[in-house]
Design a protein around this motif. Structure first.
Motif, PDB file in Angstrom:
ATOM      1  N   MET B   1       0.848  -1.200   0.000  1.00 20.33           N
ATOM      2  CA  MET B   1       0.000   0.000   0.000  1.00 20.33           C
ATOM      3  C   MET B   1       0.884   1.250   0.000  1.00 20.33           C
ATOM      4  SD  MET B   1      -3.378   0.704   2.215  1.00 20.33           S
ATOM      5  CE  MET B   1      -2.657   0.267   3.777  1.00 20.33           C
ATOM      6  N   ARG B   2       0.626   2.138  -0.953  1.00 22.53           N
ATOM      7  CA  ARG B   2       1.471   3.304  -1.111  1.00 22.53           C
ATOM      8  C   ARG B   2       1.132   4.383  -0.085  1.00 22.53           C
ATOM      9  NH1 ARG B   2       1.670   5.144  -7.235  1.00 22.53           N
ATOM     10  NH2 ARG B   2       0.139   6.676  -6.533  1.00 22.53           N
ATOM     11  N   TYR B   3       2.109   5.218   0.210  1.00 27.07           N
ATOM     12  CA  TYR B   3       1.887   6.266   1.211  1.00 27.07           C
ATOM     13  C   TYR B   3       0.990   7.381   0.671  1.00 27.07           C
ATOM     14  CZ  TYR B   3       2.729  10.391   4.034  1.00 27.07           C
ATOM     15  OH  TYR B   3       2.561  11.510   4.801  1.00 27.07           O
ATOM     16  N   SER B   4       0.151   7.908   1.563  1.00 30.19           N
ATOM     17  CA  SER B   4      -0.522   9.186   1.275  1.00 30.19           C
ATOM     18  C   SER B   4      -0.752   9.898   2.599  1.00 30.19           C
ATOM     19  CB  SER B   4      -1.848   8.962   0.532  1.00 30.19           C
ATOM     20  OG  SER B   4      -2.883   8.703   1.445  1.00 30.19           O
ATOM     21  N   ARG B   5      -0.623  11.217   2.580  1.00 29.38           N
ATOM     22  CA  ARG B   5      -0.761  11.924   3.859  1.00 29.38           C
ATOM     23  C   ARG B   5      -2.195  11.877   4.349  1.00 29.38           C
ATOM     24  NH1 ARG B   5      -1.996  17.706   3.381  1.00 29.38           N
ATOM     25  NH2 ARG B   5      -2.789  18.009   1.278  1.00 29.38           N
ATOM     26  N   GLN B   6      -3.159  11.743   3.399  1.00 26.37           N
ATOM     27  CA  GLN B   6      -4.551  11.618   3.831  1.00 26.37           C
ATOM     28  C   GLN B   6      -4.738  10.361   4.689  1.00 26.37           C
ATOM     29  OE1 GLN B   6      -3.596  12.465   0.794  1.00 26.37           O
ATOM     30  NE2 GLN B   6      -4.912  14.066  -0.062  1.00 26.37           N
ATOM     31  N   ARG B   7      -4.192   9.251   4.167  1.00 23.15           N
ATOM     32  CA  ARG B   7      -4.362   7.999   4.910  1.00 23.15           C
ATOM     33  C   ARG B   7      -3.649   8.053   6.251  1.00 23.15           C
ATOM     34  NH1 ARG B   7      -4.616   4.140   1.106  1.00 23.15           N
ATOM     35  NH2 ARG B   7      -2.399   4.199   0.704  1.00 23.15           N
ATOM     36  N   GLU B   8      -2.469   8.650   6.248  1.00 19.97           N
ATOM     37  CA  GLU B   8      -1.746   8.764   7.512  1.00 19.97           C
ATOM     38  C   GLU B   8      -2.541   9.572   8.533  1.00 19.97           C
ATOM     39  OE1 GLU B   8       2.593   8.874   7.864  1.00 19.97           O
ATOM     40  OE2 GLU B   8       2.344  10.995   8.368  1.00 19.97           O
ATOM     41  N   ALA B   9      -3.134  10.663   8.068  1.00 19.16           N
ATOM     42  CA  ALA B   9      -3.901  11.504   8.981  1.00 19.16           C
ATOM     43  C   ALA B   9      -5.136  10.767   9.494  1.00 19.16           C
ATOM     44  CB  ALA B   9      -4.314  12.792   8.272  1.00 19.16           C
ATOM     45  N   ILE B  10      -5.752   9.981   8.633  1.00 14.49           N
ATOM     46  CA  ILE B  10      -6.943   9.231   9.033  1.00 14.49           C
ATOM     47  C   ILE B  10      -6.581   8.184  10.078  1.00 14.49           C
ATOM     48  CG2 ILE B  10      -8.605   7.526   8.205  1.00 14.49           C
ATOM     49  CD1 ILE B  10      -8.596   9.230   5.537  1.00 14.49           C
ATOM     50  N   LEU B  11      -5.487   7.477   9.826  1.00 14.02           N
ATOM     51  CA  LEU B  11      -5.040   6.474  10.795  1.00 14.02           C
ATOM     52  C   LEU B  11      -4.728   7.122  12.138  1.00 14.02           C
ATOM     53  CD1 LEU B  11      -4.237   3.606  11.495  1.00 14.02           C
ATOM     54  CD2 LEU B  11      -1.998   4.020  10.450  1.00 14.02           C
ATOM     55  N   ALA B  12      -4.021   8.260  12.082  1.00 19.09           N
ATOM     56  CA  ALA B  12      -3.663   8.963  13.318  1.00 19.09           C
ATOM     57  C   ALA B  12      -4.903   9.431  14.064  1.00 19.09           C
ATOM     58  CB  ALA B  12      -2.756  10.150  13.000  1.00 19.09           C
ATOM     59  N   ALA B  13      -5.907   9.887  13.310  1.00 17.79           N
ATOM     60  CA  ALA B  13      -7.118  10.419  13.943  1.00 17.79           C
ATOM     61  C   ALA B  13      -7.825   9.336  14.755  1.00 17.79           C
ATOM     62  CB  ALA B  13      -8.063  10.979  12.881  1.00 17.79           C
ATOM     63  N   VAL B  14      -7.804   8.113  14.248  1.00 17.14           N
ATOM     64  CA  VAL B  14      -8.456   7.026  14.983  1.00 17.14           C
ATOM     65  C   VAL B  14      -7.570   6.550  16.123  1.00 17.14           C
ATOM     66  CG1 VAL B  14      -9.467   4.731  14.806  1.00 17.14           C
ATOM     67  CG2 VAL B  14      -9.678   6.326  12.904  1.00 17.14           C
ATOM     68  N   ARG B  15      -6.262   6.498  15.861  1.00 17.21           N
ATOM     69  CA  ARG B  15      -5.334   5.993  16.881  1.00 17.21           C
ATOM     70  C   ARG B  15      -5.200   6.953  18.067  1.00 17.21           C
ATOM     71  NH1 ARG B  15      -1.281   2.692  14.071  1.00 17.21           N
ATOM     72  NH2 ARG B  15      -2.419   0.779  13.575  1.00 17.21           N
ATOM     73  N   ASN B  16      -5.290   8.256  17.807  1.00 25.69           N
ATOM     74  CA  ASN B  16      -4.997   9.229  18.851  1.00 25.69           C
ATOM     75  C   ASN B  16      -6.215   9.596  19.681  1.00 25.69           C
ATOM     76  OD1 ASN B  16      -2.395   9.250  17.916  1.00 25.69           O
ATOM     77  ND2 ASN B  16      -2.634  11.117  16.717  1.00 25.69           N
TER      78      ASN B  16
END
Lengths: 137, 137
Positions: B1-16
Motif C-alpha cells: 500500500m502506497r503512502y498518502s498523507r490523507q491515509r496517515e492523517a486518518i489512521l492517526a485520527a483514529v489511533r490518537n
DNA sequence: TTAGGTGCAAAACCTTTGCCATCCC
DNA sequence: GGGATGGCAAAGGTTTTGCACCTAA
C-alpha cells in the motif's frame, strides 16, 4: 399495543425461522400471506417489537440489521462470506453483566458475543461462491 | 500500500483518541489538518486500513460504524443513551475461538463481546439529556 | 368514536463508486 | 511513466417519516 395482523405476521416470520432474517427478508416472507403489506410497516413493527422485548435486533455492517426471534441468552456466529448468522451453543454467562457492572460502575443491561469466520457450507465451497441466505435455512 | 498523507492523517485520527469515532467524526477531525479532504476518501481509507489490519471496525445500529485504533483483543461497552463506545478491562479470552471452532466445525477468525447499558455520565444526567460524543472524549 | 396502525411515497441517512486529476515510487 | 490515490459528485441501499385512509377496541 393494539393488535394488527401485519404485526402478528411479522413476529411470526421472525420467530418461525432460525435464519435471523433481515427486514427485507421478513418483508418478502410476509408478503406471501399479506400481499399488500408495505416495507415501511415491516420496519415500523420490527422496531416496535424489539422495543417491546419480543425480538432481538442484531446489528450489522452497512446498515443491515438482522432480527432474532429468540430473546433468551445465546451467542452468534456470523459468516464473513455469505453473511448468514448462526446460533452458537456456547453456554450463556448470566453473571457476566453483574460482574462487569460492579467493577466498572456502568449500568449494564445485556451483553452480546459474536464470533466471525467462515461457515461450514462456505468452507466446502472454498469461498469461491457467495451462498444464498434462504429464509427457511 | 502506497503512502498518502490523507491515509496517515486518518489512521492517526483514529489511533490518537479513545472515543471509537465514526467515519463522519474522523472526517471532521482530519479536516483540521487537511481542509480539502473529502468524505469519500475517509471512507475509502478507513476500509483499506481495516482490511490491512491497522484498525478495527465496530458495527453499529442504523448503518453507523465506528472504528477502533487498538487491534489488540479487548471488549466494548456501548451506551444506549449517548451512543459512546468505551473499552472494558474484562480479560480477553484468547482460547475461546479455538474451543468453539473445535466443537462446531466452524472456521472462526475472531470474536467480539459488547456490553450495553448506560454510561456513568448519562446516569448522572438521569438520562434526560443526550450527551455529545466529542472526538477527544 | 378515536387512538393507533397501515400504505404509499418521499426524504434522510450512511456508504460506495465512477471519473478524471494528482501524487508517490 | 505508470499505477495507486484523492476530490468531487452521483448513485446505491437501508431505514425513517409525513400524511391520508383504515381498523381494532
Amino acid at each position: 399495543m393494539r393488535y394488527s395482523r401485519q404485526r402478528e405476521a411479522i413476529l411470526a416470520a421472525v420467530r418461525n425461522t432460525t435464519s435471523h432474517p433481515t427486514a427485507d427478508s421478513v418483508y418478502a416472507h410476509v408478503r406471501n400471506s399479506i400481499p399488500g403489506i408495505s416495507l415501511g410497516t415491516v420496519y415500523r413493527n420490527l422496531r416496535l417489537l424489539v422495543e417491546a422485548g419480543e425480538l432481538r435486533a442484531l446489528e450489522g455492517p452497512g446498515g443491515v440489521n438482522r432480527y432474532d426471534g429468540c430473546t433468551n441468552g445465546h451467542y452468534h456466529f456470523r459468516c464473513d462470506v455469505c453473511g448468514r448468522v448462526l446460533d452458537i451453543d456456547e453456554p450463556f454467562d448470566v453473571d457476566l453483566d453483574g460482574e462487569v457492572a460492579a467493577r466498572t460502575g456502568l449500568e449494564i443491561r445485556c451483553h452480546s458475543l459474536e464470533f466471525r469466520g467462515v461457515c461450514t457450507e462456505c468452507q466446502a465451497q472454498s469461498g469461491a461462491r457467495i451462498c444464498g441466505v434462504p429464509h427457511e435455512a
